[in-house]
Design a protein around this motif. Sequence first.
Motif, PDB file in Angstrom:
ATOM      1  N   SER A 165       0.834  -1.203   0.000  1.00 20.35           N
ATOM      2  CA  SER A 165       0.000   0.000   0.000  1.00 20.35           C
ATOM      3  C   SER A 165       0.859   1.239   0.000  1.00 20.35           C
ATOM      4  O   SER A 165       1.953   1.235   0.538  1.00 20.35           O
ATOM      5  CB  SER A 165      -0.858   0.050   1.260  1.00 20.35           C
ATOM      6  OG  SER A 165      -1.800  -0.934   1.224  1.00 20.35           O
TER       7      SER A 165
ATOM      8  N   THR B 106      -1.058   2.580   7.338  1.00 20.74           N
ATOM      9  CA  THR B 106      -2.263   2.321   8.091  1.00 20.74           C
ATOM     10  C   THR B 106      -3.402   3.181   7.607  1.00 20.74           C
ATOM     11  O   THR B 106      -3.261   4.373   7.463  1.00 20.74           O
ATOM     12  CB  THR B 106      -2.041   2.602   9.597  1.00 20.74           C
ATOM     13  OG1 THR B 106      -0.942   1.832  10.040  1.00 20.74           O
ATOM     14  CG2 THR B 106      -3.268   2.261  10.399  1.00 20.74           C
TER      15      THR B 106
ATOM     16  N   ALA C 167      -9.882   0.582   8.579  1.00 20.27           N
ATOM     17  CA  ALA C 167     -10.763  -0.267   7.776  1.00 20.27           C
ATOM     18  C   ALA C 167     -12.209   0.057   8.079  1.00 20.27           C
ATOM     19  O   ALA C 167     -12.565   0.384   9.204  1.00 20.27           O
ATOM     20  CB  ALA C 167     -10.495  -1.739   8.084  1.00 20.27           C
TER      21      ALA C 167
ATOM     22  N   THR D 264      -3.579  -1.600   6.397  1.00 19.05           N
ATOM     23  CA  THR D 264      -3.610  -2.241   5.084  1.00 19.05           C
ATOM     24  C   THR D 264      -2.318  -2.991   4.783  1.00 19.05           C
ATOM     25  O   THR D 264      -2.352  -4.031   4.125  1.00 19.05           O
ATOM     26  CB  THR D 264      -3.888  -1.218   3.956  1.00 19.05           C
ATOM     27  OG1 THR D 264      -2.929  -0.178   4.025  1.00 19.05           O
ATOM     28  CG2 THR D 264      -5.287  -0.666   4.051  1.00 19.05           C
TER      29      THR D 264
ATOM     30  N   GLU E 281      -2.262  -6.857   3.704  1.00 15.50           N
ATOM     31  CA  GLU E 281      -1.612  -7.318   2.480  1.00 15.50           C
ATOM     32  C   GLU E 281      -0.580  -8.403   2.767  1.00 15.50           C
ATOM     33  O   GLU E 281      -0.472  -9.379   2.020  1.00 15.50           O
ATOM     34  CB  GLU E 281      -0.984  -6.144   1.751  1.00 15.50           C
ATOM     35  CG  GLU E 281      -2.027  -5.194   1.186  1.00 15.50           C
ATOM     36  CD  GLU E 281      -1.457  -3.862   0.732  1.00 15.50           C
ATOM     37  OE1 GLU E 281      -0.213  -3.742   0.574  1.00 15.50           O
ATOM     38  OE2 GLU E 281      -2.257  -2.940   0.522  1.00 15.50           O
TER      39      GLU E 281
ATOM     40  N   HIS F   1     -11.808  -5.975   2.143  1.00 14.24           N
ATOM     41  CA  HIS F   1     -11.372  -4.793   2.899  1.00 14.24           C
ATOM     42  C   HIS F   1     -10.283  -4.024   2.164  1.00 14.24           C
ATOM     43  O   HIS F   1     -10.337  -2.789   2.078  1.00 14.24           O
ATOM     44  CB  HIS F   1     -10.886  -5.191   4.294  1.00 14.24           C
ATOM     45  CG  HIS F   1     -11.996  -5.489   5.227  1.00 14.24           C
ATOM     46  ND1 HIS F   1     -12.673  -4.524   5.920  1.00 14.24           N
ATOM     47  CD2 HIS F   1     -12.582  -6.664   5.573  1.00 14.24           C
ATOM     48  CE1 HIS F   1     -13.613  -5.072   6.652  1.00 14.24           C
ATOM     49  NE2 HIS F   1     -13.580  -6.379   6.451  1.00 14.24           N
ATOM     50  N   ILE F   2      -9.291  -4.731   1.651  1.00  6.22           N
ATOM     51  CA  ILE F   2      -8.176  -4.069   0.974  1.00  6.22           C
ATOM     52  C   ILE F   2      -8.676  -3.297  -0.246  1.00  6.22           C
ATOM     53  O   ILE F   2      -8.314  -2.135  -0.457  1.00  6.22           O
ATOM     54  CB  ILE F   2      -7.098  -5.102   0.576  1.00  6.22           C
ATOM     55  CG1 ILE F   2      -6.439  -5.698   1.831  1.00  6.22           C
ATOM     56  CG2 ILE F   2      -6.047  -4.467  -0.341  1.00  6.22           C
ATOM     57  CD1 ILE F   2      -5.587  -6.937   1.558  1.00  6.22           C
TER      58      ILE F   2
ATOM     59  N   ILE G 117     -10.691  -0.134   0.795  1.00  7.17           N
ATOM     60  CA  ILE G 117      -9.831   0.940   1.305  1.00  7.17           C
ATOM     61  C   ILE G 117      -9.156   1.668   0.146  1.00  7.17           C
ATOM     62  O   ILE G 117      -9.170   2.900   0.069  1.00  7.17           O
ATOM     63  CB  ILE G 117      -8.798   0.386   2.305  1.00  7.17           C
ATOM     64  CG1 ILE G 117      -9.498  -0.050   3.600  1.00  7.17           C
ATOM     65  CG2 ILE G 117      -7.709   1.420   2.596  1.00  7.17           C
ATOM     66  CD1 ILE G 117      -8.641  -0.904   4.513  1.00  7.17           C
ATOM     67  N   HIS G 118      -8.565   0.910  -0.767  1.00  9.59           N
ATOM     68  CA  HIS G 118      -7.884   1.531  -1.910  1.00  9.59           C
ATOM     69  C   HIS G 118      -8.867   2.239  -2.836  1.00  9.59           C
ATOM     70  O   HIS G 118      -8.536   3.281  -3.408  1.00  9.59           O
ATOM     71  CB  HIS G 118      -7.059   0.501  -2.674  1.00  9.59           C
ATOM     72  CG  HIS G 118      -5.866   0.015  -1.909  1.00  9.59           C
ATOM     73  ND1 HIS G 118      -4.862   0.850  -1.471  1.00  9.59           N
ATOM     74  CD2 HIS G 118      -5.517  -1.220  -1.489  1.00  9.59           C
ATOM     75  CE1 HIS G 118      -3.958   0.146  -0.826  1.00  9.59           C
ATOM     76  NE2 HIS G 118      -4.331  -1.112  -0.819  1.00  9.59           N
TER      77      HIS G 118
ATOM     78  N   TYR H 263      -2.660   4.867  -5.029  1.00 10.61           N
ATOM     79  CA  TYR H 263      -3.803   4.113  -4.519  1.00 10.61           C
ATOM     80  C   TYR H 263      -4.634   3.538  -5.661  1.00 10.61           C
ATOM     81  O   TYR H 263      -5.163   2.429  -5.560  1.00 10.61           O
ATOM     82  CB  TYR H 263      -4.688   4.980  -3.619  1.00 10.61           C
ATOM     83  CG  TYR H 263      -4.153   5.098  -2.219  1.00 10.61           C
ATOM     84  CD1 TYR H 263      -4.179   4.018  -1.344  1.00 10.61           C
ATOM     85  CD2 TYR H 263      -3.612   6.293  -1.762  1.00 10.61           C
ATOM     86  CE1 TYR H 263      -3.687   4.121  -0.056  1.00 10.61           C
ATOM     87  CE2 TYR H 263      -3.119   6.409  -0.479  1.00 10.61           C
ATOM     88  CZ  TYR H 263      -3.152   5.318   0.364  1.00 10.61           C
ATOM     89  OH  TYR H 263      -2.658   5.421   1.642  1.00 10.61           O
TER      90      TYR H 263
END
Length: 188
Positions: free
Chosen positions: A3, A7, A10, A64, A68, A86-87, A90-91, A100
Motif C-alpha cells: 500500500s 495504516t 478499515a 492495510t 496485504e 477490505h483491501i 480501502i484503496h 492508490y
Amino acid sequence: MPSPAKTVQAASDPSTDVAREVLPDTDDVDTAHTPSGRATRTTAGNSQTDEAERVRVALSSGDTGMMERVLAETKDAILRHRLLTHIVAIHYRLRETSAYRSAFYAFAQQHMKEASSILDALRSTGQPRPERIDAFKMTAIAMDEDSRYEEAIAVCRAASALDLQDGTKTGFAGRISRLEKKLSARRR
C-alpha cells in the motif's frame, strides 16, 4: 503490491462477520473459521485456525500493510475473500491518487480472478452465497472514470456470468448499457 500508506482505518463491514476485538495472545487458544462464517475459539492449534487468527487480527487492525502481508500468506479462499474485500474497499476510497488507484486495480483484479473459487468454497462449506462482490462494481466505476469503457463492460459481463449483482436497480445489465452508450459516443 504494498500500500502507499501503512495504516488506514478499515471500514466496518457487517458482511465479513469478523470480530473487531483482538483476543489476548495465548498459545492454546485459536480462532477457527466455521461454516456459519463466524470466528470461534478452539484449543486445538492447527494451521487453518492459525491462518484464521492472523486474518482476524489483520482485519481488526485497520492496517492495510498488515492485511496485504497476511493475504500473501493466506491459502483459504474464504479468508482471502474477507481480506481482499477490505483491501479493495480501502484503496477504492483513496483512488484519487495514482498510487492508490494502481493498488486498487491490482487488488480488485486479484479479487475478481478469485471470485469463482470463493463462490465454490462458500458453497462447499454451506455458507450463504453473496449477492455481490464489490470489486466488480468498483472496478467498472473506476474504469468508467478512466474512460476504459470496453474493459468496464468486460468486467460487468464477468460479474453477470457469475450471477452477481451490483446493488443498483438496473444491475450490471444497466451499467453495460450506459457504458456502451459512452463507448458509441466516443467513437463518433
